[in-house]
Design an enzyme around this catalytic site. Structure first.
Site, PDB file in Angstrom:
ATOM      1  N   SER A  85       0.786  -1.236   0.000  1.00 28.37           N
ATOM      2  CA  SER A  85       0.000   0.000   0.000  1.00 28.37           C
ATOM      3  C   SER A  85       0.812   1.276   0.000  1.00 28.37           C
ATOM      4  O   SER A  85       0.230   2.364  -0.156  1.00 28.37           O
ATOM      5  CB  SER A  85      -0.955   0.018   1.207  1.00 28.37           C
ATOM      6  OG  SER A  85      -2.051  -0.831   0.974  1.00 28.37           O
ATOM      7  N   LYS A  88       0.198   3.759  -2.764  1.00 26.41           N
ATOM      8  CA  LYS A  88      -0.808   4.826  -2.773  1.00 26.41           C
ATOM      9  C   LYS A  88      -0.187   6.215  -2.693  1.00 26.41           C
ATOM     10  O   LYS A  88      -0.858   7.204  -2.995  1.00 26.41           O
ATOM     11  CB  LYS A  88      -1.799   4.582  -1.638  1.00 26.41           C
ATOM     12  CG  LYS A  88      -2.677   3.358  -1.932  1.00 26.41           C
ATOM     13  CD  LYS A  88      -3.385   2.809  -0.726  1.00 26.41           C
ATOM     14  CE  LYS A  88      -4.187   1.560  -1.135  1.00 26.41           C
ATOM     15  NZ  LYS A  88      -4.336   0.600  -0.082  1.00 26.41           N
ATOM     16  N   SER A 145      -6.300   3.465   4.004  1.00 25.90           N
ATOM     17  CA  SER A 145      -5.603   2.685   2.979  1.00 25.90           C
ATOM     18  C   SER A 145      -6.614   1.880   2.160  1.00 25.90           C
ATOM     19  O   SER A 145      -6.422   0.700   1.887  1.00 25.90           O
ATOM     20  CB  SER A 145      -4.572   1.743   3.610  1.00 25.90           C
ATOM     21  OG  SER A 145      -3.656   1.268   2.637  1.00 25.90           O
ATOM     22  N   LYS A 247       3.150   6.820   4.854  1.00 24.90           N
ATOM     23  CA  LYS A 247       2.227   5.743   4.496  1.00 24.90           C
ATOM     24  C   LYS A 247       2.805   4.388   4.859  1.00 24.90           C
ATOM     25  O   LYS A 247       3.998   4.133   4.697  1.00 24.90           O
ATOM     26  CB  LYS A 247       1.937   5.780   2.990  1.00 24.90           C
ATOM     27  CG  LYS A 247       0.880   4.789   2.541  1.00 24.90           C
ATOM     28  CD  LYS A 247      -0.502   5.219   2.968  1.00 24.90           C
ATOM     29  CE  LYS A 247      -1.573   4.179   2.657  1.00 24.90           C
ATOM     30  NZ  LYS A 247      -1.511   3.011   3.562  1.00 24.90           N
TER      31      LYS A 247
END
Length: 490
Positions: A85, A88, A145, A247
Site C-alpha cells: 500500500s 498509494k 488505505s 504511508k
C-alpha cells in the site's frame, strides 16, 4: 497319585502359557502396527505444527535527507520489492498533479464503480454508484488505505485503472524512480507491480517538495465518517517526536513496509523500510532509523545515484503469513502497538536504539478529521468516473440529468426504410428463388422485397419481345420465330 496331580497341573500351566502366547502374538503385531501409525501421525502433526520459517535476512531500508536528496543510511535500498500500500503515495502524486494541471479539483465527485467496489479489503465499502469528492477520497486513501477508493481515484483521474497505471509509470520515470513498475493504484499483489526502498524515498521527497500545501494529508491521526472513527495505521504518528507522515503498506508477499517522515530542528528526514515481520517491528525499525538520521550530519551520495542491484522481488508469504489466519492478515496493518516488541527469534535488531520503546507506547488519541460521502453541497461541476481513453472529465454524464431537462424527441422512422409488412410468396418469387436471383439476407422483409423485384424484372423481360412484335406488324415469319426463340431462352 501326587506325582500325577503335579504332572497334570504342570501340563495345564503349559497349555495356558501356550494359549496366552498364541493370543498375544497377533495382538502384539496389531499393537505394533497401531503404534507405528500413531508415531507417523504424531510426526506428521509435529511437522505441520512446526513454526514457520523465520525471516532472518535484514530487510532493505534507506534514510534520506529531504532538503538535499542525499542518503544518510541504506542497505539493499535498490533491491526490487513489492510495495503493497505504499503504492498509494504514487496514486496521491498523480491525482495532485491532475489537480495542478486543472483537469479536476478536490471538490470533483468521483464515482464508485463496480470495479472499485469489488476490491479486497482494506476498503471503505461504498456501494457502486456512490460518490465521494477527490479531497475526501485522498484522506480515506491515506488513513484507511482503502483499495476501493484507490480505484475510484484512478478511474476519476484517468478514466481507467490501466490508463492511470500508465500515468504512474510516466511519473516514476520523470522523478528518477528506476526500480519501479506499477499496474494498479492500490498495491494489491501482482508480479509486475514492484518498487524499491530508494524509489519510495524519492517519491516521498517529490510529494513533500512538489506539493507542500498538501503535507497534512500524510499525518492525519484519524478520520470520522458519521459515527465511525478510523485510526491511521502509521505507528509513528503521535509516538515519535516530530513524525509527520507518510504511508504504511502490508501484503503477504511484501511483508510490512513503511515510508515515514519526521522533522526536527527544521530538518526533515524520510526513512523507508521494506519487508519487516510485523507492524510493531516495522515501527521500531523506522524509529531507530530516524534517531540515527537525526544524530548525524554526514551525508552520502544522492539517492538517485545509488547503483541498482537487479533481480526480482522476493515473495515473503511463507515467512509473513504462513501462521496467520485470513482475519489476522486483514487486521495486521491495524494491530495494536501497545504490546511489547518481539524481534525475530535468533535475530538481533538491525539498529539498536529506542525504537522498541517508541513502538510500545499506547495508541495515541487524536481529534478525528471529518469526511463524508457525496458531492460538496452546492457543487455544480462535472462528475468524474470510468470513461474511454482521452475523454475529458465530465464529457460523459455519470449523474442523472436534472428533473427540468427536456425529454428527448421520439425518433422518426426513416422514409427510405424497407417495409416490415409480411409479403406473400408469389410464383414469380418462387421463380426468382429457383433461378438463384440474388436476394438481401438481412431479414425476411428484405428477402421478400428483393425476390418480388427480381420476379417483376423477369416478368417485364418476358413481355418485352411480345410488345416488340406487336409494334412491327409487317415482320416476317422468320423474325417472329427468332423472337419466339429468344423468349424461350430467357
Amino acid at each position: 497319585m501326587m506325582i500325577s496331580a503335579r504332572l497334570r497341573s504342570k501340563q495345564a500351566s503349559l497349555a495356558l502359557f501356550t494359549l496366552l502366547a498364541a493370543l498375544q502374538a497377533p495382538l502384539s503385531g496389531t499393537a505394533q502396527a497401531a503404534h507405528k501409525r500413531h508415531a507417523a501421525a504424531h510426526a506428521n502433526h509435529a511437522k505441520n505444527e512446526a513454526p514457520a520459517a523465520t525471516h532472518y535476512t535484514p530487510p532493505p531500508f534507506v534514510a534520506m535527507d529531504v532538503a538535499t536528496g542525499r542518503v544518510i543510511a541504506a542497505r539493499d535500498a535498490t533491491k526490487p520489492w513489492y510495495p503493497a500500500s505504499v503504492t498509494k503515495l504514487m496514486t496521491v502524486y498523480v491525482a495532485l498533479n491532475a489537480v495542478r494541471e486543472g483537469r479536476l479539483t478536490l471538490d470533483t465527485p468521483l464515482v464508485i464503480s463496480a470495479r472499485a467496489a469489488s476490491m479486497k479489503p482494506s476498503k471503505m465499502g461504498f456501494a457502486p454508484g456512490s460518490q465521494v469528492t477527490l479531497g475526501n477520497a485522498l484522506k480515506m486513501l491515506m488513513v484507511k488505505s482503502a483499495n476501493d477508493i484507490a480505484v475510484a481515484i484512478a478511474e476519476g483521474v484517468s478514466g481507467s485503472v490501466e490508463a492511470f497505471a500508465g500515468e504512474m509509470n510516466q511519473t516514476a520515470a520523470a522523478i528518477g524512480m528506476r526500480e519501479s513498475h506499477f499496474v494498479n493504484p492500490n498495491g494489491l499483489p501482482d508480479p509486475s507491480h514492484y518498487s524499491s526502498a530508494r524509489d519510495m524515498a524519492i517519491l516521498g521527497r517529490a510529494l513533500l517538495i512538489g506539493f507542500p500545501q498538501y503535507a497534512d494529508l500524510y499525518n492525519i491521526g484519524a478520520l470520522k465518517l458519521g459515527e465511525q472513527v478510523i485510526p491511521n495505521h502509521n505507528g509513528l504518528i503521535g509516538r515519535y517526536p516530530g513524525a509527520d507522515g507518510m504511508k504504511t503498506g502490508f501484503t503477504c508477499p511484501a511483508g510490512f513496509n513503511l515510508v515515514a517522515s519526521a522533522t526536527r530542528d527544521n530538518r526533515k528526514v524520510i526513512v523507508v523500510v521494506m519487508g519487516d515481520i510485523s507492524a510493531r517491528v516495522r515501527t521500531a525499525h523506522a524509529a531507530d532509523l530516524l534517531d540515527r538520521a537525526f544524530s548525524t550530519s554526514a551525508l552520502g551520495e544522492a539517492a538517485v545515484d545509488l547503483p541498482a542491484v537487479g533481480g526480482t522481488p522476493p515473495d515473503m508469504r511463507g515467512e509473513i503469513c504462513t501462521r496467520r489466519s485470513g482475519k489476522a492478515m486483514q487486521e495486521a496493518e491495524s494491530e495494536d502497538f501497545g504490546g511489547p516488541i518481539q524481534p525475530a527469534p535468533g535475530a538481533a535488531p538491525a539498529i539498536p536504539g529506542s525504537g522498541a520503546l517508541i513502538a510500545s507506547l499506547p495508541r495515541p488519541v487524536t481529534e478525528p478529521i471529518p469526511v463524508y460521502v457525496g458531492a460538496t453541497p452546492g457543487y455544480q461541476g462535472p462528475v468524474a468516473g470510468p470513461r474511454p481513453a482521452n475523454t475529458p472529465i465530465g464529457a460523459i454524464a455519470y449523474a442523472p440529468p436534472p428533473e427540468h431537462a427536456a425529454a428527448a424527441a421520439p425518433i422518426k422512422p426513416d422514409p427510405k426504410a424497407l417495409s416490415m409488412k409480411r409479403a406473400g410468396h408469389g410464383k414469380h418469387e418462387a421463380k426468382a428463388q429457383k433461378g438463384k436471383t440474388p436476394v438481401a439476407e438481412h431479414g425476411k422483409a428484405d428477402h421478400k422485397a428483393a425476390a418480388k423485384k427480381s420476379a417483376n424484372a423477369a416478368k417485364a423481360e418476358h413481355k418485352a419481345p411480345a410488345k416488340a412484335a406487336a409494334a412491327k406488324p409487317t415482320a416476317s415469319k422468320a423474325d417472329s420465330a427468332a423472337a419466339n426463340g429468344k423468349t424461350k431462352q430467357n
